[in-house]
Motif scaffolding. Structure first.
Motif, mmCIF file in Angstrom:
data_model
loop_
_atom_site.group_PDB
_atom_site.id
_atom_site.type_symbol
_atom_site.label_atom_id
_atom_site.label_comp_id
_atom_site.label_asym_id
_atom_site.label_seq_id
_atom_site.Cartn_x
_atom_site.Cartn_y
_atom_site.Cartn_z
ATOM 1 N N ASN A 29 2.575 32.540 150.895
ATOM 2 C CA ASN A 29 1.409 31.658 150.698
ATOM 3 C C ASN A 29 1.116 30.480 151.300
ATOM 4 O O ASN A 29 0.140 29.806 151.232
ATOM 5 C CB ASN A 29 1.130 31.774 149.125
ATOM 6 C CG ASN A 29 -0.247 31.539 148.571
ATOM 7 O OD1 ASN A 29 -0.735 30.645 148.067
ATOM 8 N ND2 ASN A 29 -1.194 32.778 148.976
ATOM 9 N N LEU A 31 3.324 27.869 150.885
ATOM 10 C CA LEU A 31 4.177 26.857 150.174
ATOM 11 C C LEU A 31 5.545 26.614 150.610
ATOM 12 O O LEU A 31 6.182 27.632 150.648
ATOM 13 C CB LEU A 31 3.856 26.963 148.778
ATOM 14 C CG LEU A 31 2.505 27.381 148.062
ATOM 15 C CD1 LEU A 31 2.527 27.810 146.915
ATOM 16 C CD2 LEU A 31 1.904 25.725 148.194
ATOM 17 N N ARG A 76 7.586 24.560 145.872
ATOM 18 C CA ARG A 76 8.157 25.475 144.917
ATOM 19 C C ARG A 76 9.758 25.813 144.801
ATOM 20 O O ARG A 76 10.079 26.385 146.144
ATOM 21 C CB ARG A 76 7.301 26.933 145.036
ATOM 22 C CG ARG A 76 6.115 27.009 144.672
ATOM 23 C CD ARG A 76 5.572 26.588 143.197
ATOM 24 N NE ARG A 76 4.249 26.832 142.886
ATOM 25 C CZ ARG A 76 3.447 25.929 143.399
ATOM 26 N NH1 ARG A 76 3.768 24.662 143.560
ATOM 27 N NH2 ARG A 76 2.117 25.680 142.937
ATOM 28 N N GLU A 205 1.309 29.399 137.506
ATOM 29 C CA GLU A 205 0.170 28.257 138.105
ATOM 30 C C GLU A 205 -0.761 27.670 137.088
ATOM 31 O O GLU A 205 -0.890 26.598 137.199
ATOM 32 C CB GLU A 205 -1.060 29.180 138.829
ATOM 33 C CG GLU A 205 0.021 29.557 140.336
ATOM 34 C CD GLU A 205 0.595 28.466 141.182
ATOM 35 O OE1 GLU A 205 -0.042 27.510 141.570
ATOM 36 O OE2 GLU A 205 1.766 28.635 141.558
ATOM 37 N N HIS B 59 -9.728 32.746 139.176
ATOM 38 C CA HIS B 59 -10.619 33.275 138.004
ATOM 39 C C HIS B 59 -10.402 32.637 136.828
ATOM 40 O O HIS B 59 -11.086 32.702 135.821
ATOM 41 C CB HIS B 59 -10.165 34.753 138.079
ATOM 42 C CG HIS B 59 -8.789 34.996 137.500
ATOM 43 N ND1 HIS B 59 -8.345 35.084 136.066
ATOM 44 C CD2 HIS B 59 -7.578 35.000 137.984
ATOM 45 C CE1 HIS B 59 -6.872 35.061 136.076
ATOM 46 N NE2 HIS B 59 -6.471 34.968 137.245
ATOM 47 N N ASP B 60 -9.252 32.098 136.739
ATOM 48 C CA ASP B 60 -8.779 31.025 135.627
ATOM 49 C C ASP B 60 -9.260 29.589 135.645
ATOM 50 O O ASP B 60 -8.684 28.862 134.973
ATOM 51 C CB ASP B 60 -7.613 31.455 134.941
ATOM 52 C CG ASP B 60 -6.396 31.184 136.160
ATOM 53 O OD1 ASP B 60 -5.186 31.304 135.682
ATOM 54 O OD2 ASP B 60 -6.792 30.856 137.290
ATOM 55 N N ARG B 62 -8.431 27.324 137.668
ATOM 56 C CA ARG B 62 -7.321 26.472 137.831
ATOM 57 C C ARG B 62 -7.452 25.109 138.503
ATOM 58 O O ARG B 62 -7.094 23.966 138.317
ATOM 59 C CB ARG B 62 -6.166 26.820 138.803
ATOM 60 C CG ARG B 62 -5.469 27.994 137.516
ATOM 61 C CD ARG B 62 -3.948 28.335 138.203
ATOM 62 N NE ARG B 62 -3.993 28.769 139.561
ATOM 63 C CZ ARG B 62 -4.023 30.436 139.868
ATOM 64 N NH1 ARG B 62 -4.061 31.209 138.925
ATOM 65 N NH2 ARG B 62 -3.838 30.630 141.050
ATOM 66 N N ARG B 118 -2.432 21.484 150.504
ATOM 67 C CA ARG B 118 -1.933 22.986 150.374
ATOM 68 C C ARG B 118 -1.208 23.026 148.905
ATOM 69 O O ARG B 118 -1.517 24.012 148.222
ATOM 70 C CB ARG B 118 -1.166 23.439 151.730
ATOM 71 C CG ARG B 118 -0.765 24.986 151.434
ATOM 72 C CD ARG B 118 -2.052 25.711 151.411
ATOM 73 N NE ARG B 118 -1.885 27.102 151.044
ATOM 74 C CZ ARG B 118 -1.735 27.520 149.675
ATOM 75 N NH1 ARG B 118 -2.051 26.596 148.675
ATOM 76 N NH2 ARG B 118 -1.227 28.893 149.191
ATOM 77 N N ASP B 119 -0.248 22.083 148.848
ATOM 78 C CA ASP B 119 0.261 22.000 147.660
ATOM 79 C C ASP B 119 -0.204 22.025 146.284
ATOM 80 O O ASP B 119 0.177 22.426 145.366
ATOM 81 C CB ASP B 119 1.564 21.008 147.573
ATOM 82 C CG ASP B 119 2.811 21.274 148.790
ATOM 83 O OD1 ASP B 119 3.450 20.518 149.059
ATOM 84 O OD2 ASP B 119 2.877 22.447 149.204
ATOM 85 N N GLY B 122 -1.629 25.135 145.175
ATOM 86 C CA GLY B 122 -0.688 26.057 144.715
ATOM 87 C C GLY B 122 -0.854 27.300 144.944
ATOM 88 O O GLY B 122 -1.630 27.427 146.061
ATOM 89 N N PHE B 123 -0.198 28.491 144.363
ATOM 90 C CA PHE B 123 -0.226 29.720 144.829
ATOM 91 C C PHE B 123 -1.603 30.413 144.543
ATOM 92 O O PHE B 123 -2.357 30.225 143.351
ATOM 93 C CB PHE B 123 0.798 30.589 143.715
ATOM 94 C CG PHE B 123 0.768 31.940 144.343
ATOM 95 C CD1 PHE B 123 -0.170 32.941 143.796
ATOM 96 C CD2 PHE B 123 1.488 32.445 145.574
ATOM 97 C CE1 PHE B 123 -0.101 34.251 143.995
ATOM 98 C CE2 PHE B 123 1.378 33.621 145.864
ATOM 99 C CZ PHE B 123 0.562 34.785 145.327
ATOM 100 N N ILE B 124 -2.162 30.820 145.499
ATOM 101 C CA ILE B 124 -3.562 31.483 145.506
ATOM 102 C C ILE B 124 -3.521 32.568 146.317
ATOM 103 O O ILE B 124 -3.539 32.691 147.742
ATOM 104 C CB ILE B 124 -4.639 30.653 145.940
ATOM 105 C CG1 ILE B 124 -4.884 29.286 145.104
ATOM 106 C CG2 ILE B 124 -6.087 31.341 145.777
ATOM 107 C CD1 ILE B 124 -5.772 28.340 145.611
ATOM 108 N N ALA B 125 -3.696 33.865 145.840
ATOM 109 C CA ALA B 125 -3.374 35.105 146.544
ATOM 110 C C ALA B 125 -4.534 35.110 147.409
ATOM 111 O O ALA B 125 -5.874 34.770 147.008
ATOM 112 C CB ALA B 125 -3.267 36.329 145.378
ATOM 113 N N PRO B 126 -4.271 35.805 148.570
ATOM 114 C CA PRO B 126 -5.606 35.895 149.465
ATOM 115 C C PRO B 126 -6.719 36.789 148.900
ATOM 116 O O PRO B 126 -6.669 37.788 148.151
ATOM 117 C CB PRO B 126 -5.037 36.589 150.779
ATOM 118 C CG PRO B 126 -3.392 36.528 150.584
ATOM 119 C CD PRO B 126 -3.156 36.420 149.013
#
Lengths: 208, 531
Positions: A29, A31, A76, A205, B59-60, B62, B118-119, B122-126
């Motif tokens: 992703n 990170l 992470r 997250e 969707h949540d 964040r 970018r950090d 956080g994690f964002i699925a494509p």
């Protein structure tokens, strides 16, 4: 930096599988990811060293003796903890973490050990105070098996979040042998494999 | 830091370079086009383009929770993806921003070059970022040159028409945009105000705030525009009287503007309440610094301020009646019916809000706010000031504050002499004197040690609350009498009975309020002035 601790006292629950796949997910992703191996078997460390150049990099660090510094700029940090951890180490690793994942497989032999571990977790003050969110992660699940139904009943009986459902797939150990995870698998196949993991990743997250 | 309701966001004072924003309706726009103002001073033909801003989140939600904004701007055939972390409402924090060209309206995570941005994401699925809301306008923009005193200023004037669209609980929602934004590009900010006042002569302009992204998020969550509590006035002991005064006036202006939307929306009584507090503080500031201010401009501003607050009295009165005075009586009553009374009160409240809305849409309000802004900006009080006033304006604020506080304090104590035996009218005078003291203390709070001011203010507030309670019976009487007068009531007997119960309730309440008031007055008298 966000630290995710993957822990369970019971060996064979699939900590390394969870830890390595999370690391691969983060790396893929974009990170900056570090995987810290606190288990003397050093499976995660070996995995990170086997990782091909074509895959997004994951830096492996050895935490079997002490919790070394982590590379600067790490976004992470995934920590693979050893089975049969002594209390003091549990405490230390839990305090370091931001989120704790406890893998559990559908096996009656795992249940009492997992319950015991969850109680051990609750003994750590920050966890008791709600400052360390944690959740069970269903691992090695087979669809529509009695063991799986039993697992759900067990989870219901615990007062604990459960996220994700990592299905038992042959591909998991296959890609692991190449230093990869499901997030390194391309195409439509990769897509469907990754879906097992989104709930886990969302859980992490949302809490940090 | 200001606190606000229903969105949890905070607002700092309007930055000096903030554009002026006005809402204008179709007829207003037609009027503008007929007049010459739109093209007067224009340096070129208008540029017309479509501007579409799409805002994304997981969707949540964040990103919103983390104070991040992810949007793609589409205009002139280009797509620009912007990620902002730490938006303008974080005090002091410089927003970190990533801005890149992308190929379409699909978020491109790998186009983000800045690691810290970018950090933060956080994690964002494509492919998992979803549209939260879209701002879509047609912008007609001109660069206008304003000449004054041999100097040229350049102001960008944009007329935006379009809408904000979103989805709330699965249903589409939309809010129209019909606005004029005036932004100073080069030159003097005074020119900005003067241009706005010129345009106001040609068409009705309603003051508005520049908060489209916040509004988009609110629409997607079904939330009304929030009310905003005032900042604690942060004066510096090293300020001059004039600087302190400007600071206070600007703070009032900001708080007034910030609460407009909540008043117009009308669902939460806090909106009117906070708006009125801001205007009262403004009027108090006019009085506090009165001896140093002079001139016709001030007189007009004072008149306007009084008009503004009077236009809100009905809304406030009936909000207080419905939310504070009536409920305890209804709860404490055994089967008596308050329906007719409540019904009448709600109608009166609605009429009050109509009055408030009319005021905000009135040209007089817009002109008042612009002239006030201009007056503060150009230090209009200097124009008709004597040499002596100027000298006092340039003196230190601490030297000004203490004697003034002492004077107000002395007046309050004098008015309250023989408190225990006073009549209601005399107590009313005490209440006014204490209010004046309170505003003054709040203005000058930062000039003194905080524990001392906090203690004193707390004692003062207790006393004010007591006087407020003692006054409830008079308020209750006044309001129910108004209802009885105006209603061709369907249930006159029921209403009369309910009114009687209400007044009786508060008349009885005087007994315990009286005990508190006498005790608190003694405490206040004993409190050492710390200034």
């Amino acid at each position: 930096m966000i630290t995710i601790l993957v822990a369970n006292m019971k060996g064979g629950a699939g900590k390394t599988t969870i830890a390595t796949n999370l690391a691969a997910a983060y790396a893929d992703n974009g990170l900056k990811t570090t995987l810290a191996d606190a288990d003397r078997q050093r499976s995660s460390l070996r995995w990170s060293r086997t990782r091909p150049d074509t895959a997004s990099p994951v830096t492996g660090v050895d935490w079997t003796k002490q919790f070394d510094d982590v590379p600067k700029g790490t976004a992470r940090l995934v920590v693979d903890s050893p089975a049969g951890m002594r209390s003091k180490r549990v405490d230390d690793l839990v305090r370091l973490a931001d989120v704790i994942l406890v893998p559990i497989v559908p096996s009656v032999f795992d249940e009492s050990a997992t319950s015991k571990f969850l109680r051990q977790l609750q003994d750590v003050k920050p966890v008791r105070k709600g400052k360390r969110p944690y959740a069970l992660v269903r691992n090695r699940v087979r669809r529509r098996s009695r063991a799986t139904e039993h697992l759900e009943k067990f989870i219901d009986s615990l007062d604990c979040d459960a996220v994700g459902c990592v299905f038992d797939r042959a591909i998991l150990p296959e890609v692991a042998a190449d230093g990869c995870g499901v997030f390194d698998v391309g195409g439509k196949r990769g897509q469907s494999l990754r879906e097992d993991w989104f709930e886990i990743l969302d859980f992490i997250e949302a809490r940090v | 830091m200001a606190r606000s309701g229903s969105s949890g966001r905070s607002y700092e004072a309007t930055p000096q370079d903030a554009p002026l924003v006005f809402a204008i309706d179709k007829q207003g726009l037609a009027k503008l086009r007929k007049s010459k103002v739109m093209v007067a001073g224009a340096t070129a033909d208008a540029s017309i383009r479509r501007i579409k801003h799409v805002y994304y989140d997981t969707h949540d939600k964040r990103l919103a929770r983390r104070g991040l904004s992810f949007n793609i701007l589409h205009t002139d055939g280009r797509f620009v993806q912007t990620v902002t972390a730490g938006a303008a409402d974080d005090a002091g924090a410089t927003p970190i921003v990533s801005e890149t060209e992308v190929s379409g309206l699909t978020p491109q995570m790998d186009a983000i070059a800045e690691p810290d941005v970018r950090d933060r994401l956080g994690f964002i699925a494509p492919g998992t970022l979803e549209t939260v809301f879209t701002i879509d306008v047609q912008r007609e923009q001109r660069l206008i040159e304003v000449r004054a005193g041999g100097q040229s200023s350049f102001i960008s004037v944009a007329v935006d028409t379009g809408e904000i669209t979103s989805e709330c609980s699965g249903a589409p929602v939309a809010e129209p945009i019909s606005e004029i934004q005036m932004e100073l590009i080069k030159g003097s900010r005074l020119a900005l105000f003067r241009l706005a006042l010129d345009w106001l002569k040609a068409a009705p302009l309603v003051l508005h705030s520049n908060r489209r992204p916040e509004r988009g998020l609110e629409l997607s969550e079904g939330r009304p525009p929030p009310w905003v509590k005032s900042n604690v006035v942060r004066l510096d002991p090293s300020m001059t009287v004039e600087d302190a005064m400007s600071h206070i006036f600007s703070g009032c202006l900001t708080q007034i503007t910030a609460n407009q939307a909540a008043v117009l929306e009308g669902r939460d009584p806090e909106g009117v309440h906070q708006f009125r507090i801001a205007v009262r503080r403004l009027r108090s500031a006019f009085t506090t610094f009165g001896p140093l201010l002079a001139g016709q401009a001030l007189d007009r501003l004072k008149d306007d301020a009084r008009w503004v607050i009077q236009s809100l009295n009905a809304a406030r009165d009936w909000d207080v009646f419905l939310t504070e005075l009536l409920p305890p009586v209804v709860d404490g009553s055994d089967g008596a019916s308050f329906t007719a009374l409540e019904h009448g009160a709600r109608a009166a409240c609605a009429a009050g809000y109509d009055q408030a809305r009319s005021m905000l849409h009135d040209d007089r309000y817009t002109r008042f706010m612009l002239e006030l802004g201009l007056w503060v900006l150009e230090r209009g009080w200097r124009r008709e000031a004597t040499a002596e006033s100027i000298e006092r304006l340039e003196a230190s604020i601490t030297g000004y504050a203490s004697p003034l506080l002492s004077k107000r304090h002395k007046t309050a104590l004098k008015r309250g002499k023989g408190f225990d035996e006073q009549t209601a009218e005399e107590r009313h005078q005490v209440r006014i004197a204490l209010k004046k003291l309170r505003y003054l203390l709040e203005f000058f709070e930062a000039l003194f040690p905080s524990h001392k001011t906090k203690n004193y203010l707390s004692t003062l507030k207790s006393m004010q609350d007591d006087l407020g309670h003692l006054n409830d019976v008079a308020t209750a009487e006044r309001l129910v009498m108004a209802l009885m007068d105006r209603s061709k009531a369907d249930a006159p007997v029921e209403m009369a009975y309910a009114s009687g119960r209400l007044i009786g309730w508060y008349a009885h309440g005087i007994q315990s309020s009286e005990v508190h008031a006498r005790r608190d007055w003694k405490a206040l008298k004993k409190s050492e002035p710390f200034w």
